[in-house]
Enzyme design. Sequence first.
Site, PDB file in Angstrom:
ATOM      1  N   ASP A  41       0.870  -1.177  -0.031  1.00 14.62           N
ATOM      2  CA  ASP A  41       0.003  -0.060  -0.097  1.00 14.62           C
ATOM      3  C   ASP A  41       0.817   1.234   0.102  1.00 14.62           C
ATOM      4  OD1 ASP A  41      -3.280   0.485   0.868  1.00 14.62           O
ATOM      5  OD2 ASP A  41      -2.080   2.115   1.051  1.00 14.62           O
ATOM      6  N   ASP A  62       3.925   1.760  -4.465  1.00 13.71           N
ATOM      7  CA  ASP A  62       2.953   2.233  -5.343  1.00 13.71           C
ATOM      8  C   ASP A  62       2.687   1.164  -6.358  1.00 13.71           C
ATOM      9  OD1 ASP A  62       1.813   3.620  -7.317  1.00 13.71           O
ATOM     10  OD2 ASP A  62       3.227   5.432  -7.174  1.00 13.71           O
ATOM     11  N   VAL A  63       1.477   0.858  -6.564  1.00 11.57           N
ATOM     12  CA  VAL A  63       1.164  -0.216  -7.510  1.00 11.57           C
ATOM     13  C   VAL A  63       1.386   0.158  -9.081  1.00 11.57           C
ATOM     14  CG1 VAL A  63      -0.305  -1.588  -5.885  1.00 11.57           C
ATOM     15  CG2 VAL A  63      -1.310   0.293  -7.139  1.00 11.57           C
ATOM     16  N   TYR A 157     -12.945   5.633 -14.423  1.00 14.25           N
ATOM     17  CA  TYR A 157     -13.086   4.587 -13.410  1.00 14.25           C
ATOM     18  C   TYR A 157     -13.820   3.300 -14.007  1.00 14.25           C
ATOM     19  CZ  TYR A 157     -14.250   2.238  -8.979  1.00 14.25           C
ATOM     20  OH  TYR A 157     -14.445   1.345  -7.895  1.00 14.25           O
ATOM     21  N   LYS A 161     -12.273  -0.645 -14.774  1.00 13.89           N
ATOM     22  CA  LYS A 161     -12.830  -1.784 -14.260  1.00 13.89           C
ATOM     23  C   LYS A 161     -13.316  -2.811 -15.390  1.00 13.89           C
ATOM     24  CE  LYS A 161     -12.145  -0.498 -10.003  1.00 13.89           C
ATOM     25  NZ  LYS A 161     -11.116  -1.199  -9.443  1.00 13.89           N
ATOM     26  N   THR A 192     -17.578   1.961   2.466  1.00 17.55           N
ATOM     27  CA  THR A 192     -16.268   2.260   3.131  1.00 17.55           C
ATOM     28  C   THR A 192     -16.407   3.696   3.659  1.00 17.55           C
ATOM     29  OG1 THR A 192     -15.838   2.834   0.792  1.00 17.55           O
ATOM     30  CG2 THR A 192     -15.080   0.623   1.837  1.00 17.55           C
TER      31      THR A 192
END
Length: 258
Positions: A41, A62-63, A157, A161, A192
Amino acid sequence: MDVKAHRLEGRVAVVTGGASGIGLATVRRLAAEGAHVVIGDLDPDAGKQAADQVGGLFVSTDVTDAAAVENLFKQAFDTYGSVDIAFNNAGISPPDDASILDTGLEAWRKVQEVNLTSVYLCCKAAIPYMQRQNKGSIINTASFVAVMGAATSQISYSASKGGVLAMSRELGVEFARQGIRVNALCPGPVNTPLLTELFAKDPERAQRRLVHVPMGRFGEPDEIAAAVAFLASDDSSFITANTFLVDGGISGAYVTPI
Ligand SMILES: NC(=O)c1ccc[n+]([C@@H]2O[C@H](COP(=O)([O-])OP(=O)(O)OC[C@H]3O[C@@H](n4cnc5c(N)ncnc54)[C@H](O)[C@@H]3O)[C@@H](O)[C@H]2O)c1
């Protein structure tokens, strides 16, 4: 956590975005089922705290950075001896990603990098470890918006996805005979912190969405984590290349109950 199943005893699970929300709930669930959990993360404080809570490992990652992602999976392998589960879950949903007419190229690219390129990098890094053992389960977080359109658009977004969904399906097919399963997890809207805060301020906005959910409520992170644990475990041994919707019935609904 009171979890009766111990389906993941001794397995090694890498979870990206494990410092918050769905990722955090999943870190706890996978650990409760016996897995060694490695969190990748951006957030070092929350990430380290989560890892400490479950006796796992935090790797600052950092992905979107290929070298950092390779390091994450290497650290998991070097510390625990295998990579059995990859939950590629880190993602963002920033406010400057909206209608296509208002979304600039920079905002578009940022979301593609974090939500889609990251999944490509994580799968690319995880699969060679899984090939060594002819076994592994990869769960990539897509979303119900990968299969449905919204007039409240977040164009990059949704497109990201959709990309995660198609990539997961293809990888699931390509590696099926090597014992590696790849599934796309498609959560519906989940309670969340970000969503709760947003909708507490704007109940009308919440209602506009809730009316489409047959169950009449948003999901809880623990409910998504339970689905991830299932997909990670051998209980789902014949499930791959799947669009795994955990959405309270949204994607199957036309008219919802009053
Ligand atoms: N919450 C929902 O309603 C919902 C619905 C469908 C899908 N999803 C997807 O589920 C996933 C998790 O969402 P959430 O609601 O738990 O989000 P969250 O914001 O609570 O957690 C996301 C985590 O990802 C981390 N992260 C962000 N960018 C990163 C990067 N570049 N490198 C490493 N880590 C990074 C953050 O630090 C954070 O810990 C996302 O992919 C999201 O798109 C969420």
